[in-house]
Structures are given as C-alpha cells and as structure tokens.
Design a protein around this motif. Structure first.
Motif: not given
Length: 404
Positions: A127-135
């Motif tokens: 399993h791969l989970d990613v959190a990305v900050q856009a601002e």
C-alpha cells in the motif's frame, strides 16, 4: 472493505459514492504474478473524499457528468508518473484544482490533497499513500509504504523551512529503522533503491515492496482519442502513439510492417466497427514528408480518415491502443524489469463517447480478450454502464459506479 465477484459493495462519501461490482466473472487464468494496481484510494482529491475504487484486469468507471470519472483517471495517471520519478510540479501543473473544494486551510494557511493505491504481486498487497501540500507551496508532506501491517517507509514534513522531508525506512537489524532526509518535490518510494543497501532481511523486504509498487505503477498509457486531429496528414516521427492518437497515421506507417499477424487482427477488429468493407488499414506518404491513414475498401478503393465519422475514428484509435504495447505507445516502462513481468495499463477516458451500440460492445469484447491474456489492463470511463452486462463475452468486467 472487501469486494468479491459475487457481491456489490457500497461506500458512502462526503461528496460522492462508489458502488463496485463484477459482471459475469470468468474463471481466472493462471498468469505470472505480475505487479498490478488493484485499488485506487482518493482520500481527499478534487470532488472525491474517502473513495476506494477496486480495480480488476478490466475496470469500467461509470457515472454521470461531474461524478469524478476523469478525476479518478487523472489521480491514477499522477501516481504512475510519480512512481516513475517525476517531479510534483510536472505532475500537478495546477495543484490547487486537486484540493477538495470545501477543504479549509489550517493555521499556517496550508491546504492539500491525499491519494494512494495498492499494488498486488509476489510480495502480496503493498500500500502506498501520499499527502501533498498544494498551498502555499507545492510539496510532499507525507508518504507511507506498508505491507502486512508493517510500515516499510514513512516520510513527514518536520521543518517547513527546509526543502526536505524526514524519511524513516524499515531495517530489521540492530537498528529497527534508518532515518535520512529526502526531497519534498517527488516520491521517496522510487528513490529507495538508491538509499537502501539491502544487507538485512528487512532492507530486502523494503526494496522488494518498493520495486513491486514502482513496476505496477509504471507503463501507464492515458488516452482520449481526438478525431479532429486524426483526420489530417501528420509528419513521420517516432512511430509511438500519443495519448490523443493525433499521430495515428505515423504509427500505422510503422506497425503495419512490423507484425503482420497482429496487424491482421487489428484489421479484423476495425472491420467489425467501421461501416462498409475493410480489407486493410494503412498509411501512405504525401507531399512534404507527411503520411495519411487510409482504409482499403478493396477493388482499388481507399477511404481517407477525413471521411470517417467521429465514432469510427475513436473506435479505430482505441482498437489500435489495445493491440499495441509499450514499444509502440508513448509510455515509460520499467526498463530494468523483464517485459514478461510487466503489465501495461491503459486509462481510457470517454471510452464509449461517440460510439454506437454495436461499436461499444465490439470494443468491450476486444478489451476483455486482450485483458484476459494478462499483458494489458484497462480502466475505462463511461457515462452509463447499463450495456456492459449485455455485451456478449465481456466476462470479468469490474464496474465502479460513481454517483454525484
């Protein structure tokens, strides 16, 4: 949430709901244990929240306009590109559009989105989970790679002032984990082979899981044929099909001579979906180093693609995609892994757009046959899936209903 071939399962979302079912499941063939993506998670991505999409060899995403079919395909394509080592700004040119509309910024005015997937293979589900900050600025703020409940890699943004995240990966030796900084503009999973020595069983497990995930995500071809651009002659070039199939004539110029057997099968498929007789599909040179595609009708009559209808052109292009592979499609396969251990995944937006009842059934039957061989997987978006169950021979089709 478990999904079986004998049941229909629903999950309630804040902005949408998904229903996953399998139509006419056929007995599974014995296939090499190739890495493949079996689940897409849109935890918080554009209009999706807590969405879990189960993916089979042939998956149909169905729903009305605005239900998030195209968004789901974009999320899959984004994960594939990130798995190939692409930078965040290349994958998300407009990251704010990926943030859920009702997401509120925190005290530091940060907003972002979360996506993930599961890849099955020899190592079992990874399993791969990613959190990305856009601002206020685009960066990876968290990544987690897990298998059998063990966290193999975890990253977190500890210091917003640094262009790095703190990473920790499983070691299994005297020290249970190894810690080191990683860049915050790309995924850490594809970078692990450069960081992990592989001396302990734990490290080798990390490397095997990372390789399975990367191989499963690589070799993705996102396509949405544009008939308006297929009608005109095109310059000869690489002979690799683009996502819009604009250069179809250039590809036919190459492929017709490379594999006569496969080309004959392609012509048979075109004959089933295009009006009038079809004895061949070919390309011929025109003035200025250009080539144009034609249907040979027999008796010396040839029809240029400019004369074909919108649906005929989309049908022809999608059939060509299903009959070709990484060497012909503009994809980035994992070159370090033997082709026999890889699977090409086609993401087809608007799979049934412009097609009549006969064309869409023929194309689905063709897709089912190609996917059954194990070398190709298809995730296709359609407006309505009521016809899928009626398409003869479309066994083992996983239908995911997205409702607004």
């Amino acid at each position: 949430m478990a999904v079986s071939t004998a049941s229909t399962v629903s999950t309630t979302l804040s902005t949408a709901s998904t229903t996953v079912s399998t139509v006419s499941a056929a007995p599974a063939r014995t296939q090499p244990d190739r890495p493949r993506v079996t689940e897409l998670r849109l935890s918080a991505f554009a209009g999706h929240r807590r969405a879990v999409l189960r993916l089979g060899p042939l998956t149909v995403l169905a729903g009305p306009s605005g239900s998030g079919k195209t968004t789901a395909l974009r999320a899959y394509d984004a994960l594939a590109r990130l798995g190939g080592g692409a930078a965040l700004d290349a994958v998300f040119p407009d990251p704010v559009a990926c943030v859920p509309e009702r997401a509120r910024p925190d005290a530091q005015r940060r907003r972002g989105f979360r996506i993930g997937c599961t890849a099955d293979g020899a190592e079992g589900p990874v399993h791969l989970d990613v959190a990305v900050q856009a601002e206020p600025e685009l960066r990876v703020v968290g990544e987690r790679l897990t298998a059998d409940g063990v966290v193999l890699l975890q990253t977190a943004l500890r210091d917003p002032g640094r262009r790095a995240v703190q990473a920790a990966w499983h070691t299994g030796g005297p020290a249970p984990v190894t810690r080191a900084p990683m860049p915050d503009d790309r995924l850490g999973t594809p970078l692990l082979p450069l960081r992990v020595a592989g001396r302990t069983d734990g490290q080798r497990r990390v490397l095997a899981a990372a390789e399975q995930m990367v191989v499963a995500l690589r070799s993705v071809f996102a396509c949405d044929p544009r008939p308006g651009r297929m009608r005109e002659p095109v310059p000869t070039g690489s002979g690799r099909l683009l996502g819009g199939c604009d250069n179809l004539a250039d590809v036919l110029w190459r492929t017709r001579a490379e594999c006569g057997r496969r080309h004959a099968q392609f012509v048979t498929a075109v004959r089933a979906g295009c009006a009038g007789p079809v004895t061949d599909v070919l390309a011929e040179p025109v003035v200025g180093g250009m080539v144009r595609a034609l249907l040979d009708r027999g008796d010396g009559i040839r029809t240029g693609l400019a004369r074909l209808g919108y649906g005929e052109l989309r049908y022809l292009a999608l059939a060509l995609v299903l009959f070709t592979g990484p060497g012909v499609l503009a994809v980035d396969p994992a070159g370090e892994v033997p082709a026999a251990l890889q699977t090409l995944t086609v993401l087809a937006d608007g799979f049934d757009r412009g097609l009549d009842v006969h064309q869409r059934a023929e194309l689905l039957r063709l897709a089912a046959r190609m996917c059954d061989r194990g070398h190709i997987r298809l995730v296709a978006a359609v407006a309505d899936a009521s016809w899928v169950a009626e398409a003869a021979g479309a066994d083992g089709v996983t239908v995911v209903h997205l409702d607004t």
